[in-house]
Design a protein around this motif. Sequence first.
Motif, PDB file in Angstrom:
ATOM      1  N   LYS A 100       0.831  -1.213   0.000  1.00 37.70           N
ATOM      2  CA  LYS A 100       0.000   0.000   0.000  1.00 37.70           C
ATOM      3  C   LYS A 100       0.859   1.255   0.000  1.00 37.70           C
ATOM      4  O   LYS A 100       0.540   2.242  -0.683  1.00 37.70           O
ATOM      5  N   GLN A 101       1.951   1.236   0.776  1.00 37.13           N
ATOM      6  CA  GLN A 101       2.865   2.383   0.800  1.00 37.13           C
ATOM      7  C   GLN A 101       3.452   2.651  -0.581  1.00 37.13           C
ATOM      8  O   GLN A 101       3.514   3.797  -1.044  1.00 37.13           O
ATOM      9  N   ARG A 103       2.225   1.742  -3.481  1.00 36.74           N
ATOM     10  CA  ARG A 103       1.171   2.181  -4.409  1.00 36.74           C
ATOM     11  C   ARG A 103       0.853   3.655  -4.202  1.00 36.74           C
ATOM     12  O   ARG A 103       0.691   4.403  -5.178  1.00 36.74           O
ATOM     13  N   ARG A 104       0.772   4.098  -2.947  1.00 36.34           N
ATOM     14  CA  ARG A 104       0.522   5.514  -2.680  1.00 36.34           C
ATOM     15  C   ARG A 104       1.648   6.387  -3.220  1.00 36.34           C
ATOM     16  O   ARG A 104       1.407   7.476  -3.764  1.00 36.34           O
ATOM     17  N   ASP A 107       1.340   6.553  -7.045  1.00 33.43           N
ATOM     18  CA  ASP A 107       0.163   7.339  -7.421  1.00 33.43           C
ATOM     19  C   ASP A 107       0.398   8.832  -7.236  1.00 33.43           C
ATOM     20  O   ASP A 107      -0.245   9.660  -7.893  1.00 33.43           O
ATOM     21  N   SER A 108       1.314   9.199  -6.334  1.00 39.97           N
ATOM     22  CA  SER A 108       1.598  10.623  -6.100  1.00 39.97           C
ATOM     23  C   SER A 108       2.489  11.238  -7.175  1.00 39.97           C
ATOM     24  O   SER A 108       2.649  12.454  -7.219  1.00 39.97           O
ATOM     25  N   PRO A 126      -5.110  -3.753  -1.885  1.00 37.69           N
ATOM     26  CA  PRO A 126      -4.924  -3.172  -0.536  1.00 37.69           C
ATOM     27  C   PRO A 126      -5.042  -4.196   0.601  1.00 37.69           C
ATOM     28  O   PRO A 126      -4.209  -4.226   1.502  1.00 37.69           O
ATOM     29  N   SER A 128      -6.847  -4.324   3.204  1.00 36.07           N
ATOM     30  CA  SER A 128      -6.767  -3.613   4.487  1.00 36.07           C
ATOM     31  C   SER A 128      -7.437  -4.385   5.618  1.00 36.07           C
ATOM     32  O   SER A 128      -6.978  -4.348   6.768  1.00 36.07           O
TER      33      SER A 128
END
Length: 782
Positions: A100-101, A103-104, A107-108, A126, A128
């Motif tokens: 997830k880290q 992917r974020r 995406d940024s 994810p 989660s």
Amino acid sequence: MNERIFRVLEFNKIIEQLADHAASSLGKDSARRLKPATELAVVKQLQAETDQAVQILRLHGDVPFGGISDIRPSLKRAEVGGVLNAQECLQIAGLIYGGKQLRRFVDSLEELEVPLIREQVANIQPLSELEQEIRSCIDDHAHVMDGASDKLRAIRAKIRTSESRIRERLDSYIRSKSKMLSDAIVTIRNDRYVLPVKQEYRAAIGGIVHDQSSSGQTLFMEPQAVVDINNTLSEAKVQEKAEIERILRELTVSIASDLVPLKVNVEALAALDFIFARAKLGQSMRAAMPTMNDQGYIEMKQARHPLLDQDQVVANDIVLGKDYHAIVITGPNTGGKTVTLKLIGLCTLMGQSGLQIPALDGCQLAVFDEVFADIGDEQSIEQSLSTFSSHMTNIVEILGQVTDRTLVLFDELGAGTDPQEGAALAMAILDEVVKRKARIIATTHYPELKAYGYNRDGVINASVEFDVQTLKPTYRLLIGVPGRSNAFEISRRLGLNSELIQSAKQLIGTDSTSVEKMIESLDTARRKAEQDYDDAERTLQEAEQLKRHLEKQWHQFEQERETLYKKAEQKAEQAIEKARKEAEEIVDTIRAMKHQSALKEHEWIEARKLLDQAKPELSQKTQEQTISKRPKQEQTLEVGDEVKLLTLNQNGTILEHVSNNEFQVQVGMMKMKVKRQDLQLLKRDNPVVERPLATIKGSNYHVKTELDLRGERYEDAIQELEKYVDDALLAGYARVSIIHGKGTGALRKGVQEFAKKHRQIESARPGGMNEGGSGVTIFEFK
């Protein structure tokens, strides 16, 4: 591709460097399984992935891969029904979090075009809920927490209570019977709390003996007073273990239900770690992305051997596969021939593996089905093969697989046997490989091969440079120039007698002497060409530097000229503004005396308008524009001509020819004397004669009897209305129509408010049925 080439070219060392740059065991495993691809499309995609990762690293420094580990063995155990331990569950939660880290982070990166990286990241799920379920049961130290279940919380509370009671009892023993104890401490034996009791006081303490010291003088006893409590504690610990196992079993079931997305996450993260490891390796080598082709074309600019010190290694330009398919490199030992050979082969393997190569931008590499090499001493004692036999065995195997999509590297071709036979054999082998249109680089010592490139199409000579002055190789590759032996020159510098050297020269053949002289001539010509190129390059740089200096000076001149223009404009505007204020004061004074004058209001309006328009429009090139607009001297002006005053940008009529170079001109209500060069003839038809301003009704002052404001912005419409009313008053109209439309009524209200404030408008009424209705307002002037 054959495994032997990886060992011969030391590609395995590149693999180890690549694995060192991976952030996780997933990436390291992918790196160690790397093999060069042989399909052009696949290689191009690998290179594109690496290049996109390099872009991200160049702008952001690093990529978050924290918490990611190889959970594939754990997933396999969960799949077959095994129960995972707390550490394994925690690693799975860590991989989910790390995914997830990452992917974020990707995406940024909205500003970067990295579609292949985004495509890999899009595969990360994810998960989660699963991560939260694991984190709620297991802490960061892989310990199952009390809150994992209510039952576990109760069991551990019972354990803590029992331990506290046991310690209290044992502490009382320590205080009251310390003389009977070997040491005043509470210890544990067989998971039971005990006291170290001296042998002679065994009966006085009473209880169960669990252990004794090596000397037998100390017994580790559990006093009878704490036996029951210890039993309760042991039962609670058994219950705790069972409850923990139940919790881990439930977590394993949850993990097994998400096996497919977890496996996808593992594959995506392994691929991404592998891609960024390739990018990091490229950065460490100061490498560039090669353009790949399937035409067998190689062009490397300032290429460096990837396994040598990048600050010390000599860079070389290498071209192969277009004008010639084979390069024969000659030169002395330790001159760098083998290094060059390995450089080409190693860069080819790296390029086909998606790795960038240590060279300048713009390099090209070919995709080959196979890369073969015969390099080094392949002598085998076990097989009782000589060096020559070993080489020939390898060459025979190579010749059996050579095609037009093959790169072949021969080191010291034909060595290890009679020189004449070896040279003939080497030429025959080269002819065969060239005939099959393979790409070949071969090194040799044989002088017969120095002329080989001149007699064969598609073959070119090359050599590694040797500095006779320092008696050291420079490691520079010279394509097109065969190598010289330099034996006589080296011997002379090392102190060999000149007579011996001269005798040796007389013993060598005429052909060899001619070849050496030809090579010496080529080498001299090359050095002169390089010197001429350096001189031309230096001259070009000086010319470019001078050009930049002149451009800078010209730019400064333009800026200074612009500044002077602006200063002149400011002074002119200040002078005009001062004159305008003075004129305003005069007009106001005269207006105060209006009751003593017969002048009408519209005459004052025209005078005010002429004052406003008297301000010239200055610009940076006012003088040039004015000069360009002045009439030619041969044009003659007559009384009645309509002219333009260039200094005021106003039209007027000539009233009188005062002198050869001066005319009296009527401009509105004003008369003035104007120089001939400041007048421009407009027209001569229907001359306008002088008449008082008060009687210009129906004259050449053309103003329509209606004004259409529809579609205008409110502020622009009111401004246009004010100017129109002034013009209508000058034209002497008694009534005009203002067309504003119906719409929201805002413009109509604005027109009516304007009429109320204007002292020359006697009335403002809506239009009649035949005049446009409420969409029109009729002004009637005083």
